[in-house]
Motif scaffolding. Sequence first.
Motif, PDB file in Angstrom:
ATOM      1  N   SER A  24       0.822  -1.200   0.000  1.00 53.27           N
ATOM      2  CA  SER A  24       0.000   0.000   0.000  1.00 53.27           C
ATOM      3  C   SER A  24       0.864   1.262   0.000  1.00 53.27           C
ATOM      4  CB  SER A  24      -0.950   0.004   1.206  1.00 53.27           C
ATOM      5  OG  SER A  24      -0.200   0.079   2.400  1.00 53.27           O
ATOM      6  N   ILE A  25       2.106   1.179   0.475  1.00 49.81           N
ATOM      7  CA  ILE A  25       3.002   2.321   0.494  1.00 49.81           C
ATOM      8  C   ILE A  25       3.688   2.496  -0.857  1.00 49.81           C
ATOM      9  CG2 ILE A  25       5.124   3.228   1.531  1.00 49.81           C
ATOM     10  CD1 ILE A  25       4.283   1.858   4.129  1.00 49.81           C
ATOM     11  N   ALA A  26       3.915   1.402  -1.566  1.00 49.34           N
ATOM     12  CA  ALA A  26       4.654   1.453  -2.828  1.00 49.34           C
ATOM     13  C   ALA A  26       3.945   2.349  -3.835  1.00 49.34           C
ATOM     14  CB  ALA A  26       4.797   0.050  -3.410  1.00 49.34           C
ATOM     15  N   ASN A  27       4.745   3.091  -4.610  1.00 49.25           N
ATOM     16  CA  ASN A  27       4.180   3.943  -5.645  1.00 49.25           C
ATOM     17  C   ASN A  27       3.690   3.080  -6.795  1.00 49.25           C
ATOM     18  OD1 ASN A  27       4.807   6.308  -4.279  1.00 49.25           O
ATOM     19  ND2 ASN A  27       6.847   6.405  -5.176  1.00 49.25           N
ATOM     20  N   THR A  28       2.577   3.471  -7.333  1.00 51.29           N
ATOM     21  CA  THR A  28       2.083   2.788  -8.516  1.00 51.29           C
ATOM     22  C   THR A  28       2.252   3.731  -9.697  1.00 51.29           C
ATOM     23  OG1 THR A  28      -0.158   3.561  -8.080  1.00 51.29           O
ATOM     24  CG2 THR A  28       0.427   1.378  -7.235  1.00 51.29           C
TER      25      THR A  28
END
Length: 166
Positions: A24-28
């Motif tokens: 959920s923290i990772a950039n998409t």
Amino acid sequence: MNSPISAFLRATGLLCLLFASTQSIANTHPSYLTEKYCSSVVEQFVDSGMRSLDKYINEHFNPEYKGGIRNTIRFLEQRLEWLSECNNYLKDTAQTYVFHSEDDTQSIFSAITELTRELQHVRSGVEYRDDAGNNNPAPYVKRRFEALAQLVDRHHTRMLMKKQFQ
């Protein structure tokens, strides 16, 4: 209660929570973003984009024609948006930048922003008085463009040298 199975379940649960929170923290990023796409965006800006800007600033710039100024502002804003999007993607995926380094990238982004701001001033009617008292924003706009051109040229030279020694 402290059996190996309950310890395993507890550890598995913690790993699942850790994995879920990391995702959920990772950039998409949009699926069209790739290193090849970003390379083409940079190449287009460095090559035809800068030639087009040069021709406009040095041959066609006229503060009376607000439409041309508006179009140039939009061009710069759009390219800055594309380059920034690629830069964010490359930082997240490849730990690289759209231009040679983080400092070079930020310098070029700042120069684009400064040129855009100068053109926005001209478009909004800010007057640039010369020694004769005439409104002459061209030298100010050219100075901003030349600062950008110098930074982009330095990047282009580095890329050519890098390709030569590959």
